[in-house]
Design a protein around this motif. Structure first.
Motif, PDB file in Angstrom:
ATOM      1  N   THR A   1      -9.944   9.714 -13.159  1.00  0.00           N
ATOM      2  CA  THR A   1     -10.695   8.858 -12.249  1.00  0.00           C
ATOM      3  C   THR A   1      -9.834   8.397 -11.080  1.00  0.00           C
ATOM      4  O   THR A   1      -8.745   7.865 -11.278  1.00  0.00           O
ATOM      5  CB  THR A   1     -11.213   7.608 -13.002  1.00  0.00           C
ATOM      6  OG1 THR A   1     -11.958   8.036 -14.147  1.00  0.00           O
ATOM      7  CG2 THR A   1     -12.104   6.766 -12.109  1.00  0.00           C
ATOM      8  N   VAL A   2     -10.365   8.629  -9.863  1.00  0.00           N
ATOM      9  CA  VAL A   2      -9.737   8.070  -8.663  1.00  0.00           C
ATOM     10  C   VAL A   2     -10.485   6.806  -8.291  1.00  0.00           C
ATOM     11  O   VAL A   2     -11.710   6.807  -8.174  1.00  0.00           O
ATOM     12  CB  VAL A   2      -9.776   9.064  -7.489  1.00  0.00           C
ATOM     13  CG1 VAL A   2      -9.311   8.377  -6.197  1.00  0.00           C
ATOM     14  CG2 VAL A   2      -8.900  10.277  -7.769  1.00  0.00           C
ATOM     15  N   THR A   3      -9.724   5.730  -8.120  1.00  0.00           N
ATOM     16  CA  THR A   3     -10.308   4.470  -7.660  1.00  0.00           C
ATOM     17  C   THR A   3      -9.618   4.052  -6.366  1.00  0.00           C
ATOM     18  O   THR A   3      -8.502   4.489  -6.076  1.00  0.00           O
ATOM     19  CB  THR A   3     -10.133   3.355  -8.713  1.00  0.00           C
ATOM     20  OG1 THR A   3      -8.742   3.245  -9.042  1.00  0.00           O
ATOM     21  CG2 THR A   3     -10.914   3.661  -9.965  1.00  0.00           C
ATOM     22  N   LYS A   4     -10.298   3.247  -5.598  1.00  0.00           N
ATOM     23  CA  LYS A   4      -9.699   2.732  -4.362  1.00  0.00           C
ATOM     24  C   LYS A   4      -9.238   1.310  -4.644  1.00  0.00           C
ATOM     25  O   LYS A   4     -10.054   0.403  -4.847  1.00  0.00           O
ATOM     26  CB  LYS A   4     -10.707   2.778  -3.219  1.00  0.00           C
ATOM     27  CG  LYS A   4     -10.095   2.435  -1.871  1.00  0.00           C
ATOM     28  CD  LYS A   4     -11.010   2.795  -0.716  1.00  0.00           C
ATOM     29  CE  LYS A   4     -10.969   4.279  -0.447  1.00  0.00           C
ATOM     30  NZ  LYS A   4     -11.689   4.658   0.782  1.00  0.00           N
ATOM     31  N   GLU A   5      -7.937   1.138  -4.709  1.00  0.00           N
ATOM     32  CA  GLU A   5      -7.355  -0.161  -5.037  1.00  0.00           C
ATOM     33  C   GLU A   5      -6.771  -0.800  -3.775  1.00  0.00           C
ATOM     34  O   GLU A   5      -6.709  -0.168  -2.721  1.00  0.00           O
ATOM     35  CB  GLU A   5      -6.245   0.020  -6.088  1.00  0.00           C
ATOM     36  CG  GLU A   5      -6.674   0.789  -7.335  1.00  0.00           C
ATOM     37  CD  GLU A   5      -7.663   0.018  -8.203  1.00  0.00           C
ATOM     38  OE1 GLU A   5      -7.828  -1.211  -7.984  1.00  0.00           O
ATOM     39  OE2 GLU A   5      -8.269   0.634  -9.095  1.00  0.00           O
ATOM     40  N   THR A   6      -6.324  -2.043  -3.907  1.00  0.00           N
ATOM     41  CA  THR A   6      -5.719  -2.718  -2.755  1.00  0.00           C
ATOM     42  C   THR A   6      -4.446  -2.012  -2.308  1.00  0.00           C
ATOM     43  O   THR A   6      -4.035  -2.118  -1.149  1.00  0.00           O
ATOM     44  CB  THR A   6      -5.392  -4.183  -3.092  1.00  0.00           C
ATOM     45  OG1 THR A   6      -4.569  -4.204  -4.264  1.00  0.00           O
ATOM     46  CG2 THR A   6      -6.659  -4.970  -3.359  1.00  0.00           C
ATOM     47  N   TRP A   7      -3.792  -1.275  -3.233  1.00  0.00           N
ATOM     48  CA  TRP A   7      -2.567  -0.548  -2.886  1.00  0.00           C
ATOM     49  C   TRP A   7      -2.837   0.919  -2.533  1.00  0.00           C
ATOM     50  O   TRP A   7      -1.898   1.688  -2.330  1.00  0.00           O
ATOM     51  CB  TRP A   7      -1.551  -0.637  -4.026  1.00  0.00           C
ATOM     52  CG  TRP A   7      -2.042  -0.081  -5.336  1.00  0.00           C
ATOM     53  CD1 TRP A   7      -1.932   1.204  -5.786  1.00  0.00           C
ATOM     54  CD2 TRP A   7      -2.710  -0.793  -6.367  1.00  0.00           C
ATOM     55  NE1 TRP A   7      -2.500   1.340  -7.029  1.00  0.00           N
ATOM     56  CE2 TRP A   7      -2.979   0.129  -7.410  1.00  0.00           C
ATOM     57  CE3 TRP A   7      -3.118  -2.128  -6.529  1.00  0.00           C
ATOM     58  CZ2 TRP A   7      -3.638  -0.254  -8.590  1.00  0.00           C
ATOM     59  CZ3 TRP A   7      -3.758  -2.480  -7.706  1.00  0.00           C
ATOM     60  CH2 TRP A   7      -4.008  -1.563  -8.712  1.00  0.00           C
ATOM     61  N   GLY A   8      -4.130   1.293  -2.441  1.00  0.00           N
ATOM     62  CA  GLY A   8      -4.469   2.654  -2.027  1.00  0.00           C
ATOM     63  C   GLY A   8      -5.181   3.438  -3.110  1.00  0.00           C
ATOM     64  O   GLY A   8      -5.468   2.918  -4.189  1.00  0.00           O
ATOM     65  N   PRO A   9      -5.475   4.729  -2.828  1.00  0.00           N
ATOM     66  CA  PRO A   9      -6.154   5.548  -3.843  1.00  0.00           C
ATOM     67  C   PRO A   9      -5.267   5.762  -5.059  1.00  0.00           C
ATOM     68  O   PRO A   9      -4.078   6.042  -4.929  1.00  0.00           O
ATOM     69  CB  PRO A   9      -6.421   6.870  -3.111  1.00  0.00           C
ATOM     70  CG  PRO A   9      -5.486   6.893  -1.962  1.00  0.00           C
ATOM     71  CD  PRO A   9      -5.238   5.472  -1.581  1.00  0.00           C
TER      72      PRO A   9
ATOM     73  N   PRO B   1       0.817  -1.221   0.000  1.00  0.00           N
ATOM     74  CA  PRO B   1       0.000   0.000   0.000  1.00  0.00           C
ATOM     75  C   PRO B   1       0.849   1.269   0.000  1.00  0.00           C
ATOM     76  O   PRO B   1       1.951   1.308   0.539  1.00  0.00           O
ATOM     77  CB  PRO B   1      -0.794  -0.114   1.314  1.00  0.00           C
ATOM     78  CG  PRO B   1      -0.754  -1.548   1.672  1.00  0.00           C
ATOM     79  CD  PRO B   1       0.567  -2.058   1.192  1.00  0.00           C
ATOM     80  N   SER B   2       0.310   2.287  -0.617  1.00  0.00           N
ATOM     81  CA  SER B   2       0.880   3.638  -0.540  1.00  0.00           C
ATOM     82  C   SER B   2      -0.289   4.601  -0.336  1.00  0.00           C
ATOM     83  O   SER B   2      -1.453   4.201  -0.335  1.00  0.00           O
ATOM     84  CB  SER B   2       1.683   3.973  -1.790  1.00  0.00           C
ATOM     85  OG  SER B   2       0.903   3.798  -2.939  1.00  0.00           O
ATOM     86  N   ASP B   3       0.027   5.876  -0.151  1.00  0.00           N
ATOM     87  CA  ASP B   3      -1.012   6.843   0.230  1.00  0.00           C
ATOM     88  C   ASP B   3      -1.718   7.469  -0.956  1.00  0.00           C
ATOM     89  O   ASP B   3      -2.827   8.007  -0.822  1.00  0.00           O
ATOM     90  CB  ASP B   3      -0.403   7.912   1.133  1.00  0.00           C
ATOM     91  CG  ASP B   3       0.115   7.284   2.420  1.00  0.00           C
ATOM     92  OD1 ASP B   3       1.283   6.868   2.450  1.00  0.00           O
ATOM     93  OD2 ASP B   3      -0.674   7.161   3.382  1.00  0.00           O
ATOM     94  N   PHE B   4      -1.077   7.431  -2.122  1.00  0.00           N
ATOM     95  CA  PHE B   4      -1.698   7.971  -3.336  1.00  0.00           C
ATOM     96  C   PHE B   4      -0.825   7.546  -4.518  1.00  0.00           C
ATOM     97  O   PHE B   4       0.395   7.456  -4.394  1.00  0.00           O
ATOM     98  CB  PHE B   4      -1.767   9.503  -3.270  1.00  0.00           C
ATOM     99  CG  PHE B   4      -2.565  10.155  -4.377  1.00  0.00           C
ATOM    100  CD1 PHE B   4      -3.939   9.984  -4.456  1.00  0.00           C
ATOM    101  CD2 PHE B   4      -1.947  10.943  -5.336  1.00  0.00           C
ATOM    102  CE1 PHE B   4      -4.678  10.585  -5.462  1.00  0.00           C
ATOM    103  CE2 PHE B   4      -2.672  11.553  -6.351  1.00  0.00           C
ATOM    104  CZ  PHE B   4      -4.049  11.379  -6.407  1.00  0.00           C
ATOM    105  N   THR B   5      -1.469   7.296  -5.638  1.00  0.00           N
ATOM    106  CA  THR B   5      -0.739   6.970  -6.864  1.00  0.00           C
ATOM    107  C   THR B   5      -1.287   7.816  -8.002  1.00  0.00           C
ATOM    108  O   THR B   5      -2.502   7.878  -8.196  1.00  0.00           O
ATOM    109  CB  THR B   5      -0.891   5.471  -7.209  1.00  0.00           C
ATOM    110  OG1 THR B   5      -0.325   4.685  -6.147  1.00  0.00           O
ATOM    111  CG2 THR B   5      -0.178   5.137  -8.504  1.00  0.00           C
TER     112      THR B   5
END
Length: 346
Positions: free
Chosen positions: A304-312, A122-126
């Protein structure tokens, strides 16, 4: 004398008052870990991130890893000790930097993945371009070019990848080849230019033009690789138009090659928008607030912002650049940064 002193005091007080808001606006320092400064996208990413982060109140410092994984790991350790407001990471190697990301976050420092998606932790934003979609756009353009040349969608394509440790190039390859499966009469030869070195791309093109002189189209995953490809074609006695060319990041050198007639298509990677998106969400990232999924306007691009397993994760679309639209100032390769100021997402 008293009047002079009062006037001087007034001037100093005004100057102090003028300066105070600038200091008050500083929200902290963000470190940008750039993988290399070998190509124009990377150098442009430094100036774009600095510009947009300043607009929302952050200072930025940059560390260049010169494409060396161990150097970037060491830089991450050094920066973690400084406890910045956030780290923006464009990883040299997405697997090797995973422990560094986890160490930073364990120390309470938010980590933003820029341009190179890391899904293993995970990270805080991508903030990334739609890289698989860039592959789709490239495939659409290849379809048109091959059909125009050969009467139907058939022929031979040399695909020059970047470094295989970089998910950016792997995603483009995935999208491109996925869509080209619809055309079984197209043979695709795919080879990596290790470490994104232009000289490696030049060697690949020179060797393949000897082994496969009937190559119709060369698709390089970055414009600076196309520069080396053109040099190899010139050495082989080729002229603009003899072999069709495409690239996929929209750098200034690519746009110049379009104007010179060598390059048919650049599929733009939306550099300005990718950097602006980081700045728009930096307050929420630094404060560790929720980033809600949905559609956002980033410099006029529907993203588009999506919520993934690695974060937003925000994904921003690219576009095809040809001789018809090459001078459009919206393309980062024309090096005219947007005049609009970005605002923090509330």
């Amino acid at each position: 004398m008293k009047r002079i002193l009062l006037a001087l005091f007034g001037i100093l007080a005004l100057a102090f008052a003028t300066l105070m808001p600038a200091f008050a606006q500083s929200k902290g320092t963000v470190y940008y870990m750039v993988p290399t400064l070998l190509d124009e996208f990377q150098t442009g990413s430094v100036s774009a991130l600095e510009l947009f982060l300043k607009q929302v109140g952050y200072e930025m410092k940059t560390l260049n890893a010169d494409n060396k994984t161990d150097a970037q790991q060491s830089q991450m350790n050094d920066v973690i000790a400084l406890k910045p407001s956030a780290i923006i990471l464009a990883a040299v190697d997405f697997n090797a930097l995973k422990p560094s990301i986890e160490a930073a976050r364990a120390a309470g420092i938010p980590v933003v993945e820029f341009d190179r998606q890391i899904t293993s932790t995970p990270s805080d934003f991508t903030s990334v371009a739609g890289t698989i979609e860039i592959g789709y756009v490239a495939a659409d353009q290849a379809e048109k070019l091959l059909k125009a040349k050969n009467g139907s969608v058939k022929g031979k394509v040399l695909q020059v990848l970047g470094d295989p440790g970089d998910p950016y190039t792997l995603d483009i390859q995935k999208g491109f080849e996925e869509k080209m499966k619809a055309f079984p009469d197209v043979k695709i030869i795919s080879l990596p230019a290790m470490q994104w070195e232009a000289s490696n791309a030049g060697t690949i093109v020179a060797d393949q033009m000897l082994a496969n002189p009937d190559i119709d189209l060369i698709f390089s995953h970055a414009a600076h690789l196309s520069v080396a490809a053109v040099a190899s074609l010139e050495s082989a006695g080729k002229k603009p138009g003899d072999v069709m060319l495409m690239s996929s990041n929209g750098a200034p050198v690519g746009l110049d090659l379009i104007r010179k007639g060598w390059l048919n298509v650049e599929v733009e990677q939306p550099l300005y928008a990718q950097a602006a998106a980081v700045a728009m969400f930096m307050d929420k990232i630094a404060k560790k607030e929720e980033i809600k999924p949905g559609e956002y306007d980033v410099l006029g691009l529907k993203s588009t912002v999506t919520k993934e397993t690695w974060g937003p994760n925000i994904k921003i679309p690219g576009a095809a650049i040809t001789k018809e639209n090459v001078d459009n100032p919206a393309f980062w390769g024309n090096q005219k940064p947007p005049t609009d100021t970005v605002k923090s997402v509330e």
